[in-house]
Design a protein around this motif. Structure first.
Motif, PDB file in Angstrom:
ATOM      1  N   LEU A   1      49.646  38.771  36.411  1.00  0.00           N
ATOM      2  CA  LEU A   1      49.015  40.060  36.130  1.00  0.00           C
ATOM      3  C   LEU A   1      49.346  41.065  37.233  1.00  0.00           C
ATOM      4  O   LEU A   1      49.664  42.226  36.981  1.00  0.00           O
ATOM      5  CB  LEU A   1      47.503  39.899  36.022  1.00  0.00           C
ATOM      6  CG  LEU A   1      46.969  39.071  34.831  1.00  0.00           C
ATOM      7  CD1 LEU A   1      45.466  38.955  34.932  1.00  0.00           C
ATOM      8  CD2 LEU A   1      47.368  39.717  33.526  1.00  0.00           C
ATOM      9  N   LEU A   2      49.258  40.626  38.464  1.00  0.00           N
ATOM     10  CA  LEU A   2      49.462  41.532  39.591  1.00  0.00           C
ATOM     11  C   LEU A   2      50.910  41.965  39.731  1.00  0.00           C
ATOM     12  O   LEU A   2      51.211  43.005  40.284  1.00  0.00           O
ATOM     13  CB  LEU A   2      48.998  40.862  40.890  1.00  0.00           C
ATOM     14  CG  LEU A   2      47.496  40.594  40.994  1.00  0.00           C
ATOM     15  CD1 LEU A   2      47.184  39.962  42.339  1.00  0.00           C
ATOM     16  CD2 LEU A   2      46.703  41.878  40.836  1.00  0.00           C
TER      17      LEU A   2
ATOM     18  N   TYR B   1      37.244  39.819  39.401  1.00  0.00           N
ATOM     19  CA  TYR B   1      37.504  40.375  38.083  1.00  0.00           C
ATOM     20  C   TYR B   1      38.698  41.307  38.128  1.00  0.00           C
ATOM     21  O   TYR B   1      39.007  41.915  39.149  1.00  0.00           O
ATOM     22  CB  TYR B   1      36.276  41.137  37.575  1.00  0.00           C
ATOM     23  CG  TYR B   1      35.076  40.254  37.314  1.00  0.00           C
ATOM     24  CD1 TYR B   1      34.974  39.536  36.138  1.00  0.00           C
ATOM     25  CD2 TYR B   1      34.057  40.177  38.252  1.00  0.00           C
ATOM     26  CE1 TYR B   1      33.870  38.733  35.896  1.00  0.00           C
ATOM     27  CE2 TYR B   1      32.948  39.381  38.021  1.00  0.00           C
ATOM     28  CZ  TYR B   1      32.868  38.648  36.844  1.00  0.00           C
ATOM     29  OH  TYR B   1      31.767  37.854  36.608  1.00  0.00           O
ATOM     30  N   LEU B   2      39.349  41.451  36.974  1.00  0.00           N
ATOM     31  CA  LEU B   2      40.442  42.403  36.796  1.00  0.00           C
ATOM     32  C   LEU B   2      40.024  43.440  35.775  1.00  0.00           C
ATOM     33  O   LEU B   2      39.370  43.125  34.779  1.00  0.00           O
ATOM     34  CB  LEU B   2      41.714  41.700  36.310  1.00  0.00           C
ATOM     35  CG  LEU B   2      42.356  40.690  37.259  1.00  0.00           C
ATOM     36  CD1 LEU B   2      43.532  40.015  36.577  1.00  0.00           C
ATOM     37  CD2 LEU B   2      42.801  41.381  38.528  1.00  0.00           C
ATOM     38  N   ALA B   3      40.395  44.694  36.041  1.00  0.00           N
ATOM     39  CA  ALA B   3      40.168  45.765  35.071  1.00  0.00           C
ATOM     40  C   ALA B   3      41.510  46.189  34.512  1.00  0.00           C
ATOM     41  O   ALA B   3      42.470  46.400  35.271  1.00  0.00           O
ATOM     42  CB  ALA B   3      39.458  46.944  35.731  1.00  0.00           C
TER      43      ALA B   3
ATOM     44  N   VAL C   1      37.535  44.546  31.083  1.00  0.00           N
ATOM     45  CA  VAL C   1      37.328  43.780  32.310  1.00  0.00           C
ATOM     46  C   VAL C   1      37.528  42.313  31.978  1.00  0.00           C
ATOM     47  O   VAL C   1      36.963  41.801  31.001  1.00  0.00           O
ATOM     48  CB  VAL C   1      35.932  44.027  32.906  1.00  0.00           C
ATOM     49  CG1 VAL C   1      35.685  43.099  34.099  1.00  0.00           C
ATOM     50  CG2 VAL C   1      35.788  45.469  33.342  1.00  0.00           C
ATOM     51  N   VAL C   2      38.337  41.634  32.785  1.00  0.00           N
ATOM     52  CA  VAL C   2      38.772  40.278  32.484  1.00  0.00           C
ATOM     53  C   VAL C   2      38.397  39.361  33.639  1.00  0.00           C
ATOM     54  O   VAL C   2      38.519  39.737  34.817  1.00  0.00           O
ATOM     55  CB  VAL C   2      40.306  40.234  32.271  1.00  0.00           C
ATOM     56  CG1 VAL C   2      40.767  38.820  31.952  1.00  0.00           C
ATOM     57  CG2 VAL C   2      40.706  41.192  31.159  1.00  0.00           C
ATOM     58  N   ASN C   3      37.940  38.180  33.308  1.00  0.00           N
ATOM     59  CA  ASN C   3      37.693  37.134  34.295  1.00  0.00           C
ATOM     60  C   ASN C   3      38.905  36.210  34.301  1.00  0.00           C
ATOM     61  O   ASN C   3      39.082  35.425  33.364  1.00  0.00           O
ATOM     62  CB  ASN C   3      36.424  36.357  33.938  1.00  0.00           C
ATOM     63  CG  ASN C   3      36.141  35.237  34.923  1.00  0.00           C
ATOM     64  OD1 ASN C   3      36.873  35.051  35.889  1.00  0.00           O
ATOM     65  ND2 ASN C   3      35.082  34.485  34.661  1.00  0.00           N
TER      66      ASN C   3
ATOM     67  N   CYS D   1      36.922  49.886  40.646  1.00  0.00           N
ATOM     68  CA  CYS D   1      38.390  49.861  40.543  1.00  0.00           C
ATOM     69  C   CYS D   1      38.876  51.285  40.359  1.00  0.00           C
ATOM     70  O   CYS D   1      38.142  52.164  39.902  1.00  0.00           O
ATOM     71  CB  CYS D   1      38.852  48.973  39.396  1.00  0.00           C
ATOM     72  SG  CYS D   1      38.345  49.565  37.773  1.00  0.00           S
ATOM     73  N   VAL D   2      40.114  51.516  40.744  1.00  0.00           N
ATOM     74  CA  VAL D   2      40.694  52.860  40.687  1.00  0.00           C
ATOM     75  C   VAL D   2      42.016  52.787  39.933  1.00  0.00           C
ATOM     76  O   VAL D   2      42.878  51.948  40.233  1.00  0.00           O
ATOM     77  CB  VAL D   2      40.932  53.419  42.106  1.00  0.00           C
ATOM     78  CG1 VAL D   2      41.621  54.773  42.031  1.00  0.00           C
ATOM     79  CG2 VAL D   2      39.613  53.525  42.862  1.00  0.00           C
ATOM     80  N   PHE D   3      42.183  53.673  38.963  1.00  0.00           N
ATOM     81  CA  PHE D   3      43.444  53.820  38.247  1.00  0.00           C
ATOM     82  C   PHE D   3      44.049  55.178  38.595  1.00  0.00           C
ATOM     83  O   PHE D   3      43.319  56.143  38.837  1.00  0.00           O
ATOM     84  CB  PHE D   3      43.231  53.726  36.731  1.00  0.00           C
ATOM     85  CG  PHE D   3      42.717  52.389  36.280  1.00  0.00           C
ATOM     86  CD1 PHE D   3      43.581  51.338  36.052  1.00  0.00           C
ATOM     87  CD2 PHE D   3      41.351  52.181  36.067  1.00  0.00           C
ATOM     88  CE1 PHE D   3      43.102  50.100  35.636  1.00  0.00           C
ATOM     89  CE2 PHE D   3      40.872  50.954  35.659  1.00  0.00           C
ATOM     90  CZ  PHE D   3      41.746  49.906  35.437  1.00  0.00           C
TER      91      PHE D   3
END
Length: 601
Positions: free
Chosen positions: A597-598, A495-497, A540-542, A525-527
């Motif tokens: 995205l990354l 997953y992506l946050a 949160v994205v799949n 996750c850490v921002f």
């Protein structure tokens, strides 16, 4: 076989291929004596190796002189295995000091008068080069003699006008030198380049090298502790020509490939050998970075790094990019390899835009002074830490906009204290290692900060510098419950946050990682580097399903976001695929590709 006996001072370049090794020469004369045969060595008993005494055995006396190198035996028909030189011109070992010194002097003469590369040690100068040099010398003398005979008048000779010679003060005495074989070569002056390092510390795998020129090969040197001055080390490039050279930093590749080579300075001028200076014109300072744990940037509240990336900007451009390993070592990225190459095409590893290939280093060698010029201000070094690898666009922005870089980077102008005190004072963001103390990292600190102190302890008494960086410890950590996952069967969704600020253009996307020892039940996750003002929403994205997402938090200001906010929402599959709210996401192609995205955020 015929032999000639010579005094050490009579030895010439052409004799080097025929000089017998002492052991072989001693066996020869002793064997002849035992057989009772007349030695075919010229005038053994009359040679001036000592006062003649019929009681003493002159052969034994001569042997002793051979063994000490005062007398040599020269073969008229040489045998390579008996010569002081091998067939490839290498000097035989275990020669007497007098003979070895004489042979070295002759090679120095050859090198100074021939085209032989002076970077080659004298032992490797071939016999053919020595003979060629001698032939050229003899030809030059013959040409000079021919010219002299042509212009000389017969009345000028001593035979035709002895009185004139007497009147000129010669009194008829011979003007021939006492030793006609004595070398007439001018001694060669050797040069060297010295690079000074602050402190004395355990070795690492990096080194320095001088670039190859038309006249000289590449030379490599490593720092060694200065025995006379305990505050520094020196890299010495000895016995080189008086020719300006380019100096490089040499960093080995961890996989054994070609090393990374970084230019430090051009046209460094050598000095005469054995020159000494209180501080050399080229100085590098080993630096160990530490991270501030609080926004007040208190040096008493700092920790080691165990993740993220270090960026060295020098003269306004990115000079080095280094990955911080789990053990707090620094690994270089070969930036030149990735120049003008799209970041997403650089690596098969999705988590790295530019993989680090350099071997691990315990400290960073910072250019403090080069060619006598202190590197400060516009030409100084700025050190930046960032938890994730910078994109190409971010690097370009920092190079083009120094004000943006200064928000997070630490300038290292404080290294100038070294010239005044040979140590490092408590500057704004620089200090010596002895005055440092590390604070234990807690669970509330960011995951790229660690408690490892082994390297720090090894370097604490080394008189190297510490640079304090913004540790980006101001961040938000979210933990999500995803339910038990069976890693042995099926695909485990990544997953992506995505955190976005509706009041600005700020946004950040992080991979939701598995919490250690949680068996996949929890992820986090850490921002980091969030704006102080803003209204934040968390999604949160799949990425496996372009439209599957969950809204976790909505329109919270920073104060509310920083509190311990319970997140009850589980990451679940959305049955009805909703169209994304494009206003919440700045990139137009947000849903198209996980790899984008990354790299874009």
């Amino acid at each position: 076989m015929q032999y000639t006996l010579k005094n050490i001072n009579e030895l010439r370049v052409a004799d080097l291929k025929t000089v017998m090794r002492p052991a072989a020469a001693v066996r020869l004369i002793q064997g002849q004596s035992e057989l009772g045969a007349k030695p075919n060595i010229t005038n053994v008993t009359d040679f001036n190796v000592g006062t003649y005494d019929s009681v003493n055995n002159n052969v034994d006396q001569l042997s002793r002189h051979l063994e000490t190198g005062n007398v040599v035996i020269v073969q008229s028909d040489p045998l390579d295995e008996l010569s002081v030189l091998s067939s490839i011109g290498r000097l035989s070992t275990n020669l007497p000091e007098a003979l070895s010194s004489k042979v070295k002097d002759l090679f120095v003469a050859v090198r100074s008068t021939s085209s032989i590369n002076r970077a080659i040690p004298y032992e490797l100068v071939s016999k053919q080069a020595a003979i060629s040099s001698l032939a050229a010398e003899q030809q030059a003398k013959a040409d000079a003699n021919a010219v002299n005979k042509t212009v000389a008048h017969p009345s000028a000779s001593r035979v035709n006008n002895p009185k004139a010679n007497t009147a000129n003060g010669s009194n008829g005495a011979s003007t021939r030198p006492s030793n006609p074989y004595q070398s007439q070569y001018t001694p060669v002056v050797y040069y060297e380049i010295n690079v000074e390092f602050a402190g004395q510390w355990p070795r690492n795998s990096a080194s320095l090298f001088l670039e190859k020129t038309n006249e000289q090969d590449k030379a490599i040197a490593r720092p060694r502790a200065d025995r006379n001055l305990s505050h520094r080390s020196l890299s010495r490039f000895r016995n080189i020509d008086n020719e300006p050279r380019n100096l490089y930093l040499n960093i080995p590749d961890k996989n054994g490939s070609a090393p990374l080579q970084l230019l430090l300075a051009e046209n460094i001028v050598p000095v005469e050998k054995d020159t000494e200076m209180d501080e050399w014109d080229n100085v590098l300072v080993p630096v160990r970075p530490l991270a501030y744990l609080d926004e007040g940037k208190n040096k008493a509240n700092a920790a080691e790094l165990k993740g993220g990336y270090l960026y060295l900007f020098w003269k306004g451009e990115l000079w080095r990019e280094l990955k911080v390993s789990e053990r707090s070592y620094y690994q270089d990225v070969n930036l030149e390899k990735y120049r003008n190459v799209p970041a997403q095409q650089n690596s098969d590893n999705d988590s790295e835009l530019r993989p680090a290939d350099g071997s691990g280093l315990p400290d960073l060698w910072i250019p403090y002074k080069l060619n006598g010029q202190v590197q400060a201000g516009a030409t100084g070094v700025k050190l930046l830490f960032w938890p994730t690898q910078l994109t190409d666009d971010q690097i370009d922005n920092y190079e083009a906009t120094p004000a943006d870089l200064d928000k997070y980077a630490t300038e290292l102008d404080g290294l100038s204290a070294y010239s005044q005190s040979q140590a490092f004072s408590d500057d704004q963001h620089v200090s010596d290692m002895l005055s440092n103390s590390l604070i234990p990292v807690t669970d509330n600190d960011m995951p790229w900060l660690g408690n490892a102190t082994s390297l720090f302890g090894r370097l604490q008494n080394a008189n190297i510098a510490t640079a304090y960086l913004d540790g980006q410890n101001k961040g938000i950590r979210f933990k999500f419950e995803v339910g038990m996952e069976d890693y042995d069967h099926g695909h485990s969704t990544e997953y992506l946050a995505h955190l976005v600020d509706s009041k600005s253009q700020w946004q950040q996307t992080q991979l939701v990682t598995v919490v250690k020892d949680s068996h996949g039940t929890w992820r986090e996750c850490v921002f980091y580097a969030l704006p102080n003002q803003g209204e934040f929403s968390l999604y949160v994205v799949n990425p496996d399903n372009n439209y599957e997402r969950s809204l976790i938090l909505s329109d919270l200001d920073y104060a509310a976001l920083a509190k311990s906010v319970p997140v009850d929402d589980k990451i679940v599959t959305v049955d009805e695929l909703a169209q994304p709210d494009e206003s919440k996401f700045a990139p137009d192609q947000f849903w198209d590709d996980y790899h984008d995205l990354l790299t874009q955020w």
